[in-house]
Design a protein around this motif. Sequence first.
Motif, PDB file in Angstrom:
ATOM      1  N   ALA A 248       0.779  -1.118   0.037  1.00  0.00           N
ATOM      2  CA  ALA A 248       0.082  -0.064  -0.087  1.00  0.00           C
ATOM      3  C   ALA A 248       0.837   1.342  -0.091  1.00  0.00           C
ATOM      4  O   ALA A 248       0.308   2.498  -0.251  1.00  0.00           O
ATOM      5  CB  ALA A 248      -0.955   0.197   1.190  1.00  0.00           C
ATOM      6  N   ASN A 249       2.248   1.164   0.309  1.00  0.00           N
ATOM      7  CA  ASN A 249       3.194   2.189   0.192  1.00  0.00           C
ATOM      8  C   ASN A 249       2.884   3.270  -0.880  1.00  0.00           C
ATOM      9  O   ASN A 249       2.851   4.500  -0.586  1.00  0.00           O
ATOM     10  CB  ASN A 249       4.520   1.864   0.332  1.00  0.00           C
ATOM     11  N   PRO A 250       2.959   2.969  -2.358  1.00  0.00           N
ATOM     12  CA  PRO A 250       2.824   3.895  -3.531  1.00  0.00           C
ATOM     13  C   PRO A 250       1.434   4.744  -3.188  1.00  0.00           C
ATOM     14  O   PRO A 250       1.749   6.120  -3.425  1.00  0.00           O
ATOM     15  CB  PRO A 250       2.848   3.161  -4.563  1.00  0.00           C
ATOM     16  N   MET A 251       0.328   4.259  -2.763  1.00  0.00           N
ATOM     17  CA  MET A 251      -0.722   4.974  -2.662  1.00  0.00           C
ATOM     18  C   MET A 251      -0.601   6.146  -1.333  1.00  0.00           C
ATOM     19  O   MET A 251      -1.005   7.387  -1.328  1.00  0.00           O
ATOM     20  CB  MET A 251      -1.951   4.406  -2.370  1.00  0.00           C
ATOM     21  N   LEU A 252      -0.044   5.440  -0.142  1.00  0.00           N
ATOM     22  CA  LEU A 252      -0.003   6.583   0.893  1.00  0.00           C
ATOM     23  C   LEU A 252       1.095   7.947   0.685  1.00  0.00           C
ATOM     24  O   LEU A 252       0.898   8.647   1.060  1.00  0.00           O
ATOM     25  CB  LEU A 252       0.738   5.942   2.183  1.00  0.00           C
ATOM     26  N   ILE A 253       1.991   7.242  -0.373  1.00  0.00           N
ATOM     27  CA  ILE A 253       3.136   8.301  -0.929  1.00  0.00           C
ATOM     28  C   ILE A 253       2.280   9.487  -1.776  1.00  0.00           C
ATOM     29  O   ILE A 253       2.730  10.427  -1.576  1.00  0.00           O
ATOM     30  CB  ILE A 253       4.179   7.771  -1.422  1.00  0.00           C
ATOM     31  N   VAL A 254       1.420   8.834  -2.424  1.00  0.00           N
ATOM     32  CA  VAL A 254       0.616   9.892  -3.260  1.00  0.00           C
ATOM     33  C   VAL A 254      -0.088  10.693  -2.393  1.00  0.00           C
ATOM     34  O   VAL A 254      -0.311  12.046  -2.635  1.00  0.00           O
ATOM     35  CB  VAL A 254      -0.066   9.094  -4.256  1.00  0.00           C
ATOM     36  N   LEU A 255      -0.866  10.235  -1.460  1.00  0.00           N
ATOM     37  CA  LEU A 255      -1.455  11.108  -0.418  1.00  0.00           C
ATOM     38  C   LEU A 255      -0.647  12.204   0.218  1.00  0.00           C
ATOM     39  O   LEU A 255      -0.973  13.291   0.481  1.00  0.00           O
ATOM     40  CB  LEU A 255      -2.289   9.961   0.548  1.00  0.00           C
ATOM     41  N   LEU A 256       0.509  11.768   0.858  1.00  0.00           N
ATOM     42  CA  LEU A 256       1.502  12.583   1.672  1.00  0.00           C
ATOM     43  C   LEU A 256       1.960  13.511   0.755  1.00  0.00           C
ATOM     44  O   LEU A 256       2.150  14.789   1.080  1.00  0.00           O
ATOM     45  CB  LEU A 256       2.403  11.754   2.261  1.00  0.00           C
ATOM     46  N   SER A 257       2.341  13.303  -0.691  1.00  0.00           N
ATOM     47  CA  SER A 257       2.909  14.257  -1.532  1.00  0.00           C
ATOM     48  C   SER A 257       1.899  15.312  -1.688  1.00  0.00           C
ATOM     49  O   SER A 257       2.128  16.354  -1.994  1.00  0.00           O
ATOM     50  CB  SER A 257       2.995  13.714  -2.897  1.00  0.00           C
ATOM     51  N   GLY A 258       0.448  14.849  -1.838  1.00  0.00           N
ATOM     52  CA  GLY A 258      -0.616  15.908  -2.116  1.00  0.00           C
ATOM     53  C   GLY A 258      -0.752  16.805  -0.984  1.00  0.00           C
ATOM     54  O   GLY A 258      -0.865  18.160  -1.024  1.00  0.00           O
ATOM     55  N   VAL A 259      -0.575  16.375   0.394  1.00  0.00           N
ATOM     56  CA  VAL A 259      -0.703  17.194   1.599  1.00  0.00           C
ATOM     57  C   VAL A 259       0.497  17.892   1.775  1.00  0.00           C
ATOM     58  O   VAL A 259       0.407  19.251   2.043  1.00  0.00           O
ATOM     59  CB  VAL A 259      -0.945  16.190   2.831  1.00  0.00           C
ATOM     60  N   PHE A 260       1.817  17.408   1.490  1.00  0.00           N
ATOM     61  CA  PHE A 260       3.021  18.169   2.143  1.00  0.00           C
ATOM     62  C   PHE A 260       3.654  18.921   0.944  1.00  0.00           C
ATOM     63  O   PHE A 260       4.254  19.843   1.094  1.00  0.00           O
ATOM     64  CB  PHE A 260       3.942  17.249   3.042  1.00  0.00           C
ATOM     65  N   LEU A 261       3.633  18.218  -0.324  1.00  0.00           N
ATOM     66  CA  LEU A 261       4.201  18.910  -1.415  1.00  0.00           C
ATOM     67  C   LEU A 261       3.343  19.417  -2.237  1.00  0.00           C
ATOM     68  O   LEU A 261       3.767  20.309  -3.439  1.00  0.00           O
ATOM     69  CB  LEU A 261       4.960  17.519  -2.309  1.00  0.00           C
TER      70      LEU A 261
ATOM     71  N   THR B  53      -5.571  13.378  -7.997  1.00  0.00           N
ATOM     72  CA  THR B  53      -6.956  13.055  -8.922  1.00  0.00           C
ATOM     73  C   THR B  53      -7.940  12.204  -8.456  1.00  0.00           C
ATOM     74  O   THR B  53      -7.579  11.300  -7.408  1.00  0.00           O
ATOM     75  CB  THR B  53      -6.476  12.536 -10.278  1.00  0.00           C
ATOM     76  N   LYS B  54      -9.145  12.035  -9.015  1.00  0.00           N
ATOM     77  CA  LYS B  54     -10.000  11.091  -8.573  1.00  0.00           C
ATOM     78  C   LYS B  54      -9.713   9.760  -8.712  1.00  0.00           C
ATOM     79  O   LYS B  54      -9.984   8.870  -7.927  1.00  0.00           O
ATOM     80  CB  LYS B  54     -11.311  11.296  -9.464  1.00  0.00           C
TER      81      LYS B  54
END
Length: 307
Positions: free
Chosen positions: A106-119, A124-125
Amino acid sequence: MERKKQWLIYAMLTLATATWGSAFIAGKLAIESFEPSTIAFLRFLGAAILLFPIMWLLEKNRPKPTKKDWGMFALLGLTGIAIYNICFFLASKHAPVIKSSLFIAANPMLIVLLSGVFLKEQITKKQIIGLILALSGVVLIVTEGNIQIITQFQFEPIDLILLGAVISWALYSVLGRVVLKKYSPIVSTTYAVAFGTLFLLPFSLAEQPWDAISHASPTAWLSIAHMSVLVTVVSFIMYYYGIQQIGAAKASIFINVMPVSAVIMATLFLGEAFTSSAMVGALLVLSGVYVGTYVRKARPKKLRNAS
């Protein structure tokens, strides 16, 4: 010629992430002789001994780190090397390889989420759909198909350790993207490994590893050497070279090879059962990760068209 080079890069990325999957098997073998923190310390001590000469040879004109940079390297070492690997090897001791590898998928999806919040990267949907699919798969794997466990809060303590591994690696990846704006992958990895090794030392000493070191089996030492040389040094260099050539978004898709590799190796070499709930969970995790990363891989095309 360009197409041949592209396929060569894809092959390198596949080999690198498949080798990461073998760390789950090597960890299971090493844990028979060593405690978790000691395995992690020995692995990264060996990697640091190899990485520093490589960095000195290939990165002679590297920037001189500032105090802030050293702080970032320390955070990388704390999250992606120390905390992640303590959690990883604890899971190797107390959880099946199949469960650990698919949970961490599940790591890649959490990375996407954190990238959206912090970076402030766009989410996207399709990325949200992918996140839901991947997390649904993780829940199915953790509960082993018994959804009642969720309502009764009967999760095993090791599941929290696995969650810690996922979160720490995601933080390491997001912090790494910031560091890579100034430093090359080899420099960033070398300093992160150095700090991580220092952070792991007191945990290893607390385990009083002297007797284990003197009585460890050849298989355990070979497993640690494999993780130091192939899993850490060689595979990380191949993976980061792939990122430099085709971009992090497209390269992240190849992370999906890691849990598949681990599952296949665990079934073949450790005799672990691949249950129907694990199979469905695996399909959900890998489908979710693919849906989310597919959108990110298409973004460079939009930028080129816009220009």
